[in-house]
Design a protein around this motif. Structure first.
Motif, mmCIF file in Angstrom:
data_model
loop_
_atom_site.group_PDB
_atom_site.id
_atom_site.type_symbol
_atom_site.label_atom_id
_atom_site.label_comp_id
_atom_site.label_asym_id
_atom_site.label_seq_id
_atom_site.Cartn_x
_atom_site.Cartn_y
_atom_site.Cartn_z
ATOM 1 N N MET A 1 0.839 -1.205 0.000
ATOM 2 C CA MET A 1 0.000 0.000 0.000
ATOM 3 C C MET A 1 0.866 1.244 0.000
ATOM 4 O O MET A 1 1.853 1.303 0.729
ATOM 5 C CB MET A 1 -0.899 0.020 1.233
ATOM 6 N N ASP A 2 0.468 2.218 -0.808
ATOM 7 C CA ASP A 2 1.204 3.484 -0.800
ATOM 8 C C ASP A 2 0.730 4.348 0.365
ATOM 9 O O ASP A 2 -0.133 3.935 1.149
ATOM 10 C CB ASP A 2 1.108 4.206 -2.147
ATOM 11 N N ASP B 1 -1.220 6.739 0.470
ATOM 12 C CA ASP B 1 -2.633 7.103 0.391
ATOM 13 C C ASP B 1 -3.553 5.903 0.610
ATOM 14 O O ASP B 1 -4.768 6.024 0.508
ATOM 15 C CB ASP B 1 -2.937 7.731 -0.974
ATOM 16 N N LYS C 1 -3.623 3.211 -1.336
ATOM 17 C CA LYS C 1 -3.892 2.554 -2.618
ATOM 18 C C LYS C 1 -3.049 1.285 -2.697
ATOM 19 O O LYS C 1 -1.853 1.296 -2.421
ATOM 20 C CB LYS C 1 -3.537 3.500 -3.761
ATOM 21 N N LEU D 1 -0.936 -1.503 -4.428
ATOM 22 C CA LEU D 1 -0.050 -1.558 -5.592
ATOM 23 C C LEU D 1 0.221 -3.007 -5.984
ATOM 24 O O LEU D 1 0.026 -3.925 -5.188
ATOM 25 C CB LEU D 1 1.273 -0.858 -5.264
#
Length: 149
Positions: free
Chosen positions: A106-107, A109, A111, A113
């Protein structure tokens, strides 16, 4: 024109003096730190990095697990990550190593990946090898209830 040259020279002297003083302070502080009675170093060669051992208990919530094997010679750079050769999604089933946590995909934010997030790519920033080295500085830390020994 003369004022500009004078100002430039003045700032160059100030910069040089600042570098000189900060270098001297750094060297002095470094010398004092190594001679401090509160810090006891570990003699060369007395640290034992095990080849392989079982997982150690965690000491607090969300502690990154310790690495239960030696990482000598492991390359972790922007182009290569030796850890992922065993712990990566494609390999962990065949190697028997624990899989990289889903949180590492997860990045910032949130999101999800397809690959390990850049902020989680350098494993050895958080996951450190286990060792039997004596503590450099004594402390009174005790694990949270339900964690540790």
């Amino acid at each position: 024109m003369k004022k500009t040259i004078l100002t430039k020279t003045f700032f160059q002297w100030i910069a040089a003096f600042t570098l000189l003083v900060s270098g001297a302070l750094w060297a002095t502080n470094g010398a004092d730190l190594t001679q401090s009675p509160e810090v006891s170093g570990t003699p060369e060669g007395s640290i034992h990095m095990p080849k392989q051992q079982g997982r150690m208990a965690l000491n607090y919530v969300n502690q990154p697990p310790l690495v239960p094997h030696s990482v000598d010679g492991y390359q972790v750079s922007k182009n290569t990550n030796r850890c992922l050769q065993c712990h990566g999604v494609e390999h962990y089933r065949t190697t028997g190593a624990p899989r990289v946590s889903p949180t590492h995909f997860m990045d910032s934010d949130g999101k999800v990946l397809s690959n390990v997030a850049p902020r989680r790519y350098f494993c050895l920033q958080c996951h450190v090898p286990q060792t039997d080295a004596a503590p450099i500085v004594e402390n009174t830390f005790t694990p949270s209830k339900g964690f540790g020994n």
